[in-house]
Design a protein around this motif. Structure first.
Motif, PDB file in Angstrom:
ATOM      1  N   SER A 139       0.827  -1.206   0.000  1.00 48.43           N
ATOM      2  CA  SER A 139       0.000   0.000   0.000  1.00 48.43           C
ATOM      3  C   SER A 139       0.863   1.260   0.000  1.00 48.43           C
ATOM      4  CB  SER A 139      -0.932  -0.001   1.214  1.00 48.43           C
ATOM      5  OG  SER A 139      -1.850  -1.073   1.143  1.00 48.43           O
ATOM      6  N   LEU A 140       1.898   1.267   0.825  1.00 48.73           N
ATOM      7  CA  LEU A 140       2.757   2.448   0.901  1.00 48.73           C
ATOM      8  C   LEU A 140       3.620   2.600  -0.351  1.00 48.73           C
ATOM      9  CD1 LEU A 140       3.860   2.308   4.657  1.00 48.73           C
ATOM     10  CD2 LEU A 140       2.117   3.760   3.594  1.00 48.73           C
ATOM     11  N   ALA A 141       4.204   1.488  -0.812  1.00 43.37           N
ATOM     12  CA  ALA A 141       5.029   1.552  -2.018  1.00 43.37           C
ATOM     13  C   ALA A 141       4.186   1.894  -3.240  1.00 43.37           C
ATOM     14  CB  ALA A 141       5.745   0.218  -2.233  1.00 43.37           C
ATOM     15  N   GLY A 142       2.988   1.342  -3.326  1.00 42.17           N
ATOM     16  CA  GLY A 142       2.121   1.592  -4.473  1.00 42.17           C
ATOM     17  C   GLY A 142       1.651   3.024  -4.564  1.00 42.17           C
ATOM     18  N   HIS A 143       1.658   3.734  -3.419  1.00 37.90           N
ATOM     19  CA  HIS A 143       1.245   5.136  -3.400  1.00 37.90           C
ATOM     20  C   HIS A 143       2.434   6.074  -3.223  1.00 37.90           C
ATOM     21  CE1 HIS A 143      -2.594   3.091  -2.774  1.00 37.90           C
ATOM     22  NE2 HIS A 143      -3.175   4.195  -3.177  1.00 37.90           N
ATOM     23  N   ASP A 144       3.619   5.542  -3.550  1.00 37.32           N
ATOM     24  CA  ASP A 144       4.848   6.354  -3.571  1.00 37.32           C
ATOM     25  C   ASP A 144       5.190   6.964  -2.216  1.00 37.32           C
ATOM     26  OD1 ASP A 144       5.515   5.925  -6.283  1.00 37.32           O
ATOM     27  OD2 ASP A 144       4.018   7.403  -6.878  1.00 37.32           O
ATOM     28  N   ARG A 145       4.852   6.273  -1.140  1.00 33.03           N
ATOM     29  CA  ARG A 145       5.256   6.748   0.183  1.00 33.03           C
ATOM     30  C   ARG A 145       6.693   6.307   0.444  1.00 33.03           C
ATOM     31  NH1 ARG A 145       1.332  10.249  -0.056  1.00 33.03           N
ATOM     32  NH2 ARG A 145      -0.740   9.268  -0.031  1.00 33.03           N
ATOM     33  N   PRO A 146       7.473   7.113   1.159  1.00 33.40           N
ATOM     34  CA  PRO A 146       8.876   6.757   1.414  1.00 33.40           C
ATOM     35  C   PRO A 146       9.003   5.558   2.345  1.00 33.40           C
ATOM     36  CG  PRO A 146       8.269   8.731   2.641  1.00 33.40           C
ATOM     37  CD  PRO A 146       7.115   8.431   1.726  1.00 33.40           C
ATOM     38  N   TRP A 147      10.161   4.911   2.296  1.00 33.56           N
ATOM     39  CA  TRP A 147      10.399   3.714   3.100  1.00 33.56           C
ATOM     40  C   TRP A 147      10.218   3.969   4.591  1.00 33.56           C
ATOM     41  CZ3 TRP A 147      13.975   2.941   6.968  1.00 33.56           C
ATOM     42  CH2 TRP A 147      14.104   1.613   7.431  1.00 33.56           C
ATOM     43  N   TRP A 148      10.619   5.159   5.058  1.00 33.87           N
ATOM     44  CA  TRP A 148      10.572   5.401   6.502  1.00 33.87           C
ATOM     45  C   TRP A 148       9.151   5.394   7.055  1.00 33.87           C
ATOM     46  CZ3 TRP A 148       7.908   9.361   8.692  1.00 33.87           C
ATOM     47  CH2 TRP A 148       7.602  10.471   7.897  1.00 33.87           C
ATOM     48  N   HIS A 149       8.150   5.466   6.188  1.00 38.26           N
ATOM     49  CA  HIS A 149       6.768   5.367   6.664  1.00 38.26           C
ATOM     50  C   HIS A 149       6.470   3.981   7.233  1.00 38.26           C
ATOM     51  CE1 HIS A 149       4.580   8.989   4.633  1.00 38.26           C
ATOM     52  NE2 HIS A 149       5.725   9.325   5.192  1.00 38.26           N
ATOM     53  N   LEU A 150       7.338   3.016   6.929  1.00 36.63           N
ATOM     54  CA  LEU A 150       7.186   1.692   7.526  1.00 36.63           C
ATOM     55  C   LEU A 150       7.575   1.686   9.001  1.00 36.63           C
ATOM     56  CD1 LEU A 150       8.839  -0.426   4.674  1.00 36.63           C
ATOM     57  CD2 LEU A 150       6.387  -0.246   5.139  1.00 36.63           C
ATOM     58  N   LEU A 151       8.403   2.630   9.404  1.00 37.57           N
ATOM     59  CA  LEU A 151       8.945   2.617  10.761  1.00 37.57           C
ATOM     60  C   LEU A 151       7.885   2.873  11.837  1.00 37.57           C
ATOM     61  CD1 LEU A 151      12.404   4.371  10.188  1.00 37.57           C
ATOM     62  CD2 LEU A 151      11.857   1.920  10.278  1.00 37.57           C
ATOM     63  N   PRO A 152       6.987   3.862  11.683  1.00 34.77           N
ATOM     64  CA  PRO A 152       5.939   4.021  12.700  1.00 34.77           C
ATOM     65  C   PRO A 152       5.083   2.779  12.863  1.00 34.77           C
ATOM     66  CG  PRO A 152       6.081   5.986  11.351  1.00 34.77           C
ATOM     67  CD  PRO A 152       6.948   4.958  10.695  1.00 34.77           C
ATOM     68  N   PHE A 153       4.797   2.090  11.754  1.00 33.32           N
ATOM     69  CA  PHE A 153       4.046   0.832  11.835  1.00 33.32           C
ATOM     70  C   PHE A 153       4.827  -0.202  12.637  1.00 33.32           C
ATOM     71  CE2 PHE A 153       3.290  -3.449  10.189  1.00 33.32           C
ATOM     72  CZ  PHE A 153       1.924  -3.572  10.388  1.00 33.32           C
ATOM     73  N   THR A 154       6.128  -0.287  12.388  1.00 38.92           N
ATOM     74  CA  THR A 154       6.974  -1.231  13.130  1.00 38.92           C
ATOM     75  C   THR A 154       7.000  -0.886  14.608  1.00 38.92           C
ATOM     76  OG1 THR A 154       8.378  -1.521  11.169  1.00 38.92           O
ATOM     77  CG2 THR A 154       9.289  -2.210  13.290  1.00 38.92           C
ATOM     78  N   VAL A 155       7.156   0.399  14.911  1.00 43.33           N
ATOM     79  CA  VAL A 155       7.216   0.838  16.313  1.00 43.33           C
ATOM     80  C   VAL A 155       5.912   0.528  17.034  1.00 43.33           C
ATOM     81  CG1 VAL A 155       7.367   2.860  17.813  1.00 43.33           C
ATOM     82  CG2 VAL A 155       8.961   2.616  15.910  1.00 43.33           C
ATOM     83  N   LEU A 156       4.776   0.811  16.386  1.00 48.67           N
ATOM     84  CA  LEU A 156       3.482   0.534  17.022  1.00 48.67           C
ATOM     85  C   LEU A 156       3.301  -0.964  17.259  1.00 48.67           C
ATOM     86  CD1 LEU A 156       0.803   1.496  18.101  1.00 48.67           C
ATOM     87  CD2 LEU A 156      -0.108   1.458  15.760  1.00 48.67           C
ATOM     88  N   THR A 157       3.735  -1.782  16.308  1.00 50.04           N
ATOM     89  CA  THR A 157       3.673  -3.234  16.485  1.00 50.04           C
ATOM     90  C   THR A 157       4.456  -3.658  17.722  1.00 50.04           C
ATOM     91  OG1 THR A 157       3.451  -3.616  14.105  1.00 50.04           O
ATOM     92  CG2 THR A 157       4.234  -5.458  15.431  1.00 50.04           C
ATOM     93  N   LEU A 158       5.654  -3.112  17.887  1.00 49.56           N
ATOM     94  CA  LEU A 158       6.500  -3.472  19.022  1.00 49.56           C
ATOM     95  C   LEU A 158       5.940  -2.930  20.335  1.00 49.56           C
ATOM     96  CD1 LEU A 158      10.023  -2.927  17.421  1.00 49.56           C
ATOM     97  CD2 LEU A 158       8.838  -5.094  17.826  1.00 49.56           C
ATOM     98  N   VAL A 159       5.332  -1.745  20.292  1.00 51.30           N
ATOM     99  CA  VAL A 159       4.706  -1.197  21.506  1.00 51.30           C
ATOM    100  C   VAL A 159       3.573  -2.105  21.973  1.00 51.30           C
ATOM    101  CG1 VAL A 159       3.288   0.696  22.395  1.00 51.30           C
ATOM    102  CG2 VAL A 159       5.356   1.206  21.091  1.00 51.30           C
ATOM    103  N   LEU A 160       2.727  -2.537  21.039  1.00 52.99           N
ATOM    104  CA  LEU A 160       1.634  -3.446  21.395  1.00 52.99           C
ATOM    105  C   LEU A 160       2.182  -4.773  21.930  1.00 52.99           C
ATOM    106  CD1 LEU A 160      -0.758  -2.850  18.364  1.00 52.99           C
ATOM    107  CD2 LEU A 160      -1.013  -1.981  20.693  1.00 52.99           C
ATOM    108  N   LEU A 161       3.254  -5.234  21.309  1.00 56.04           N
ATOM    109  CA  LEU A 161       3.851  -6.507  21.730  1.00 56.04           C
ATOM    110  C   LEU A 161       4.530  -6.386  23.093  1.00 56.04           C
ATOM    111  CD1 LEU A 161       4.187  -9.343  20.467  1.00 56.04           C
ATOM    112  CD2 LEU A 161       6.455  -8.627  19.700  1.00 56.04           C
TER     113      LEU A 161
END
Length: 211
Positions: A139-161
């Motif tokens: 979704s992010l790559a297909g809409h030309d979002r930069p790679w670092w937009h993956l990082l907040p998703f990763t951080v939230l995953t780890l916070v929940l975990l």
């Protein structure tokens, strides 16, 4: 599709054996060290998998630049749509597995090295997590979002975990009475939460396809 749209899928990442394992480790003899090792293994698996999927779909996206970029973007959206539907079926099929595997009971004796490998394996090998990460990265790559937009998703995953470990740090020994109740609730209801989150993201993808 933007960063805020994909963040709720972090709930799907941890719902199930991933969070259950974190709860068992937070109740282990080496709770803090084992939990941190588990989070480290999970972080490594998530970052690597997200990056691989992002690079793949970024390459696909740029293949269509100048010669039908919108068609390529919509093709990626269709891929995400199909994967999300498969993910919903997978989560629904696993809904009756309300009891954790027997081997999880042995996590209370787990060492940090084993916890690290478990975190790595659970997130790298679970089909539901791979499908979720594919959806996020595509979704992010297909809409030309930069790679670092993956990082907040990763951080939230780890916070929940890390919630079981945070409960242990805040509540101390009282957490040992709370964590089993959280585990039982997660066993019974996490699939419903996952389905709701996937359905919301599915609606966003459909809306993007037909706007």
């Amino acid at each position: 599709m933007n960063l805020l749209s994909v963040l709720p899928l972090a709930v799907v990442m941890v719902a199930g054996p991933q969070l259950i394992a974190a709860i068992f480790l937070a109740s282990s003899r080496t709770a803090k060290r084992s939990s941190l090792a588990y989070l480290t293994g999970a972080a490594l698996a998530v970052v690597v998998a997200l990056t691989i999927w992002y690079v793949v779909f970024r390459a696909v996206r740029h293949t269509g630049d100048g010669t039908g970029g919108d068609r390529t973007r919509h093709l990626i959206d269709w891929v995400v749509l199909v994967v999300l539907l498969m993910l919903m079926v997978l989560v629904y099929a696993r809904r009756k597995h309300s009891q954790p595997p027997k081997w999880m009971g042995r996590l209370e004796e787990a060492r940090p090295g084993f916890a690290f490998g478990l975190g790595l394996l659970l997130f790298a090998a679970m089909p539901s997590d791979q499908a979720t990460m594919l959806s996020v990265a595509a979704s992010l790559a297909g809409h030309d979002r930069p790679w670092w937009h993956l990082l907040p998703f990763t951080v939230l995953t780890l916070v929940l975990l890390s919630l079981p470990l945070l409960a242990l740090l805040v509540l101390g020994q009282r957490a040992l009475a709370v964590l089993p109740r959280i585990r039982d609730w997660a066993n019974a209801h996490s699939w419903l939460v996952s389905e709701a989150v996937i359905l919301i993201f599915l609606a966003l993808v459909v809306a993007d396809l037909f706007k």
